[in-house]
Design a protein around this motif. Structure first.
Motif, PDB file in Angstrom:
ATOM      1  N   ILE A   1      -0.195   2.948   5.486  1.00  0.00           N
ATOM      2  CA  ILE A   1      -0.902   2.352   4.215  1.00  0.00           C
ATOM      3  C   ILE A   1      -1.760   1.329   4.473  1.00  0.00           C
ATOM      4  CG2 ILE A   1      -0.378   0.992   1.986  1.00  0.00           C
ATOM      5  CD1 ILE A   1       2.135   2.730   1.557  1.00  0.00           C
ATOM      6  N   LYS A   2      -1.308   0.457   5.721  1.00  0.00           N
ATOM      7  CA  LYS A   2      -2.286  -0.636   6.282  1.00  0.00           C
ATOM      8  C   LYS A   2      -3.624  -0.113   6.779  1.00  0.00           C
ATOM      9  CE  LYS A   2      -2.828  -5.094   7.769  1.00  0.00           C
ATOM     10  NZ  LYS A   2      -3.947  -4.969   8.163  1.00  0.00           N
ATOM     11  N   ILE A   3      -3.540   1.074   7.571  1.00  0.00           N
ATOM     12  CA  ILE A   3      -4.724   1.462   8.150  1.00  0.00           C
ATOM     13  C   ILE A   3      -5.574   1.888   7.112  1.00  0.00           C
ATOM     14  CG2 ILE A   3      -3.909   1.835  10.465  1.00  0.00           C
ATOM     15  CD1 ILE A   3      -3.909   4.907   9.647  1.00  0.00           C
ATOM     16  N   VAL A   4      -5.160   2.503   5.910  1.00  0.00           N
ATOM     17  CA  VAL A   4      -6.190   3.034   4.984  1.00  0.00           C
ATOM     18  C   VAL A   4      -6.594   1.887   4.104  1.00  0.00           C
ATOM     19  CG1 VAL A   4      -6.143   4.280   2.758  1.00  0.00           C
ATOM     20  CG2 VAL A   4      -4.816   5.300   4.559  1.00  0.00           C
ATOM     21  N   GLU A   5      -5.763   0.762   3.836  1.00  0.00           N
ATOM     22  CA  GLU A   5      -6.315  -0.379   3.317  1.00  0.00           C
ATOM     23  C   GLU A   5      -7.250  -0.971   3.801  1.00  0.00           C
ATOM     24  OE1 GLU A   5      -2.344  -2.671   0.806  1.00  0.00           O
ATOM     25  OE2 GLU A   5      -2.605  -3.214   2.907  1.00  0.00           O
ATOM     26  N   ASP A   6      -7.317  -1.506   5.106  1.00  0.00           N
ATOM     27  CA  ASP A   6      -8.208  -1.834   6.109  1.00  0.00           C
ATOM     28  C   ASP A   6      -9.649  -1.204   5.998  1.00  0.00           C
ATOM     29  OD1 ASP A   6      -6.234  -3.631   6.886  1.00  0.00           O
ATOM     30  OD2 ASP A   6      -5.967  -3.021   8.838  1.00  0.00           O
ATOM     31  N   LYS A   7      -9.281   0.323   6.011  1.00  0.00           N
ATOM     32  CA  LYS A   7     -10.516   1.120   6.106  1.00  0.00           C
ATOM     33  C   LYS A   7     -11.177   0.947   4.704  1.00  0.00           C
ATOM     34  CE  LYS A   7     -11.650   3.659   9.599  1.00  0.00           C
ATOM     35  NZ  LYS A   7     -12.864   3.736   9.948  1.00  0.00           N
ATOM     36  N   LEU A   8     -10.609   1.132   3.722  1.00  0.00           N
ATOM     37  CA  LEU A   8     -11.316   1.107   2.096  1.00  0.00           C
ATOM     38  C   LEU A   8     -11.605  -0.272   2.107  1.00  0.00           C
ATOM     39  CD1 LEU A   8      -9.087   3.524  -0.041  1.00  0.00           C
ATOM     40  CD2 LEU A   8     -10.665   3.755   1.842  1.00  0.00           C
ATOM     41  N   ALA A   9     -11.415  -1.344   2.617  1.00  0.00           N
ATOM     42  CA  ALA A   9     -11.750  -2.532   2.330  1.00  0.00           C
ATOM     43  C   ALA A   9     -13.040  -2.682   3.270  1.00  0.00           C
ATOM     44  CB  ALA A   9     -10.844  -3.556   2.628  1.00  0.00           C
TER      45      ALA A   9
ATOM     46  N   PRO B   1      -3.288  10.316   0.151  1.00  0.00           N
ATOM     47  CA  PRO B   1      -1.962  10.275   0.293  1.00  0.00           C
ATOM     48  C   PRO B   1      -1.057  11.461   0.489  1.00  0.00           C
ATOM     49  CG  PRO B   1      -2.444  10.413  -1.871  1.00  0.00           C
ATOM     50  CD  PRO B   1      -3.684  10.451  -1.489  1.00  0.00           C
ATOM     51  N   ARG B   2       0.146  11.267   1.338  1.00  0.00           N
ATOM     52  CA  ARG B   2       0.678  12.422   1.472  1.00  0.00           C
ATOM     53  C   ARG B   2       2.166  12.415   0.565  1.00  0.00           C
ATOM     54  NH1 ARG B   2      -1.713  13.769   6.491  1.00  0.00           N
ATOM     55  NH2 ARG B   2      -1.082  15.662   7.409  1.00  0.00           N
ATOM     56  N   ASN B   3       2.391  11.266  -0.111  1.00  0.00           N
ATOM     57  CA  ASN B   3       3.447  11.155  -1.044  1.00  0.00           C
ATOM     58  C   ASN B   3       3.378  10.245  -2.187  1.00  0.00           C
ATOM     59  OD1 ASN B   3       3.987   8.618   0.122  1.00  0.00           O
ATOM     60  ND2 ASN B   3       5.375   9.574   1.588  1.00  0.00           N
ATOM     61  N   LEU B   4       4.274  10.306  -3.045  1.00  0.00           N
ATOM     62  CA  LEU B   4       4.089   9.407  -4.090  1.00  0.00           C
ATOM     63  C   LEU B   4       4.036   7.710  -3.892  1.00  0.00           C
ATOM     64  CD1 LEU B   4       3.594   9.631  -7.358  1.00  0.00           C
ATOM     65  CD2 LEU B   4       6.153   9.256  -7.509  1.00  0.00           C
ATOM     66  N   VAL B   5       4.604   7.176  -2.903  1.00  0.00           N
ATOM     67  CA  VAL B   5       4.586   6.129  -2.495  1.00  0.00           C
ATOM     68  C   VAL B   5       3.163   5.632  -2.098  1.00  0.00           C
ATOM     69  CG1 VAL B   5       5.440   4.149  -0.897  1.00  0.00           C
ATOM     70  CG2 VAL B   5       7.159   5.844  -1.787  1.00  0.00           C
ATOM     71  N   GLN B   6       2.619   6.470  -1.245  1.00  0.00           N
ATOM     72  CA  GLN B   6       1.341   6.356  -0.949  1.00  0.00           C
ATOM     73  C   GLN B   6       0.214   6.584  -2.017  1.00  0.00           C
ATOM     74  OE1 GLN B   6       0.442   9.063   2.547  1.00  0.00           O
ATOM     75  NE2 GLN B   6       2.016   8.080   3.749  1.00  0.00           N
ATOM     76  N   ALA B   7       0.317   7.437  -2.822  1.00  0.00           N
ATOM     77  CA  ALA B   7      -0.465   7.564  -4.180  1.00  0.00           C
ATOM     78  C   ALA B   7      -0.364   6.203  -4.809  1.00  0.00           C
ATOM     79  CB  ALA B   7      -0.030   8.665  -4.823  1.00  0.00           C
ATOM     80  N   LYS B   8       0.854   5.628  -5.134  1.00  0.00           N
ATOM     81  CA  LYS B   8       0.613   4.391  -5.885  1.00  0.00           C
ATOM     82  C   LYS B   8       0.039   3.294  -4.877  1.00  0.00           C
ATOM     83  CE  LYS B   8       4.380   5.587  -8.822  1.00  0.00           C
ATOM     84  NZ  LYS B   8       6.171   5.517  -9.357  1.00  0.00           N
ATOM     85  N   ALA B   9       0.345   3.203  -3.599  1.00  0.00           N
ATOM     86  CA  ALA B   9      -0.323   2.339  -2.916  1.00  0.00           C
ATOM     87  C   ALA B   9      -1.931   2.524  -2.986  1.00  0.00           C
ATOM     88  CB  ALA B   9      -0.051   2.198  -1.371  1.00  0.00           C
ATOM     89  N   LEU B  10      -2.377   3.523  -2.953  1.00  0.00           N
ATOM     90  CA  LEU B  10      -3.652   3.881  -3.014  1.00  0.00           C
ATOM     91  C   LEU B  10      -4.579   3.279  -4.549  1.00  0.00           C
ATOM     92  CD1 LEU B  10      -6.460   5.204  -2.080  1.00  0.00           C
ATOM     93  CD2 LEU B  10      -5.664   7.291  -2.852  1.00  0.00           C
ATOM     94  N   GLU B  11      -3.523   3.853  -5.422  1.00  0.00           N
ATOM     95  CA  GLU B  11      -4.112   3.189  -6.827  1.00  0.00           C
ATOM     96  C   GLU B  11      -4.479   1.787  -6.882  1.00  0.00           C
ATOM     97  OE1 GLU B  11      -1.063   3.316  -9.621  1.00  0.00           O
ATOM     98  OE2 GLU B  11      -2.299   3.959 -11.137  1.00  0.00           O
TER      99      GLU B  11
ATOM    100  N   ALA C   1       6.185  14.955  16.707  1.00  0.00           N
ATOM    101  CA  ALA C   1       7.035  15.753  16.379  1.00  0.00           C
ATOM    102  C   ALA C   1       6.843  16.455  14.882  1.00  0.00           C
ATOM    103  CB  ALA C   1       8.565  14.859  15.979  1.00  0.00           C
ATOM    104  N   GLY C   2       5.674  16.184  14.269  1.00  0.00           N
ATOM    105  CA  GLY C   2       5.080  16.757  13.019  1.00  0.00           C
ATOM    106  C   GLY C   2       5.852  16.011  11.867  1.00  0.00           C
ATOM    107  N   GLU C   3       6.290  14.606  12.129  1.00  0.00           N
ATOM    108  CA  GLU C   3       6.952  13.983  11.119  1.00  0.00           C
ATOM    109  C   GLU C   3       5.740  12.930  10.431  1.00  0.00           C
ATOM    110  OE1 GLU C   3      10.301  13.696  10.456  1.00  0.00           O
ATOM    111  OE2 GLU C   3      10.839  15.116  12.035  1.00  0.00           O
ATOM    112  N   LEU C   4       6.079  12.565   9.337  1.00  0.00           N
ATOM    113  CA  LEU C   4       5.090  11.458   8.674  1.00  0.00           C
ATOM    114  C   LEU C   4       5.240  10.060   9.361  1.00  0.00           C
ATOM    115  CD1 LEU C   4       5.151  11.910   4.452  1.00  0.00           C
ATOM    116  CD2 LEU C   4       3.504  12.910   6.548  1.00  0.00           C
ATOM    117  N   VAL C   5       4.176   9.348   9.615  1.00  0.00           N
ATOM    118  CA  VAL C   5       4.288   8.280  10.335  1.00  0.00           C
ATOM    119  C   VAL C   5       4.759   7.080   9.312  1.00  0.00           C
ATOM    120  CG1 VAL C   5       2.838   6.354  11.353  1.00  0.00           C
ATOM    121  CG2 VAL C   5       2.388   8.514  11.840  1.00  0.00           C
ATOM    122  N   PRO C   6       5.560   6.110   9.458  1.00  0.00           N
ATOM    123  CA  PRO C   6       5.954   5.280   8.506  1.00  0.00           C
ATOM    124  C   PRO C   6       4.943   4.594   7.580  1.00  0.00           C
ATOM    125  CG  PRO C   6       7.124   4.936  10.597  1.00  0.00           C
ATOM    126  CD  PRO C   6       5.953   5.910  10.968  1.00  0.00           C
TER     127      PRO C   6
END
Ligand code: AMP
Length: 206
Positions: A65-73, A87-97, A55-60
């Motif tokens: 965040i979990k898949i990025v966490e696993d990859k980066l680790a 990140p595609r939004n501020l929540v993701q940017a803060k999680a990445l930090e 649908a072109g929506e962001l995935v929850p």
């Protein structure tokens, strides 16, 4: 190199990420590619993500965040990474930090009119994954490996409009990286190598 590539859909950031990855030998992590692989292979993650991607929506966030966490680790990313589509939004940017210190957040920008033109002509190769354009095909086949190409479901016109509306680069994400003094921006050109030159000038400052 711990790099974040920001940019609207269709700005060419995936293509640039692949080039940087090859030339600097740093893994390219594309959340969109991870979702597409999981959807094609009908994994549990794929089944959960499919309706949002289609649908072109962001995935929850809890999935993304979990898949990025696993990859980066993972071992693969221990000396750096290029994040494309996250990140595609501020929540993701803060999680990445919390996961890593970013050296550079580079925005590859492009006007909406040009994006619609590009996405409408984008084709994907079934065999080698090349992201190409209908104008570059050879006898209707992938110009790199000669295999069949297809149109991504989310590159269909009605979904493109939704992606542009829902997935613009948020200003608060730009401000977040500006405040950390790691933000740079370039304007995409109509040639991959010309754009790469601009990208590389920024990378040399890291
Ligand atoms: P892309 O290949 O980056 O255009 O991503 C394709 C699709 O995957 C997007 O339209 C979203 O549905 C999903 N996706 C990719 N990255 C993210 C993200 N960081 N957060 C949420 N959804 C995402």
């Amino acid at each position: 190199m711990r790099l974040v590539l920001l940019g609207p859909v269709g700005s060419g950031k995936g293509t640039q990420a692949k080039l940087i990855s090859e030339r600097y030998n740093v893994p390219h992590i594309s959340t969109g590619e991870i979702f597409r692989w999981n959807i094609q292979n009908n994994t549990e993650l794929g089944q959960q993500a499919k309706k949002f991607v289609d649908a072109g929506e962001l995935v929850p966030e809890e999935l993304t965040i979990k898949i990025v966490e696993d990859k980066l680790a993972s071992e693969e990313c221990k000396n750096g990474f290029i994040l494309d589509g996250f990140p595609r939004n501020l929540v993701q940017a803060k999680a990445l930090e919390k996961m890593a210190t970013i050296d550079k957040a580079l925005l590859i920008d492009l006007e909406e009119e040009e994006i619609i033109k590009r996405l409408s002509s984008r084709r994907m190769c079934r065999a080698c994954g090349n992201s190409t354009s209908v104008d570059w095909l050879v006898d209707g086949k992938c110009e790199k490996c000669g295999a069949e190409v297809y149109i991504r479901d989310d590159d269909k016109p009605e979904v493109i409009k939704n992606r542009l509306k829902k997935q613009a680069v948020p200003q608060d994400v730009v401000e977040f990286y500006k405040n950390k003094n790691v933000f740079s921006a370039i304007h995409a050109t109509d040639e991959i190598e010309k754009t790469y030159k601009l990208v590389d000038e920024v990378l040399k400052t890291i």
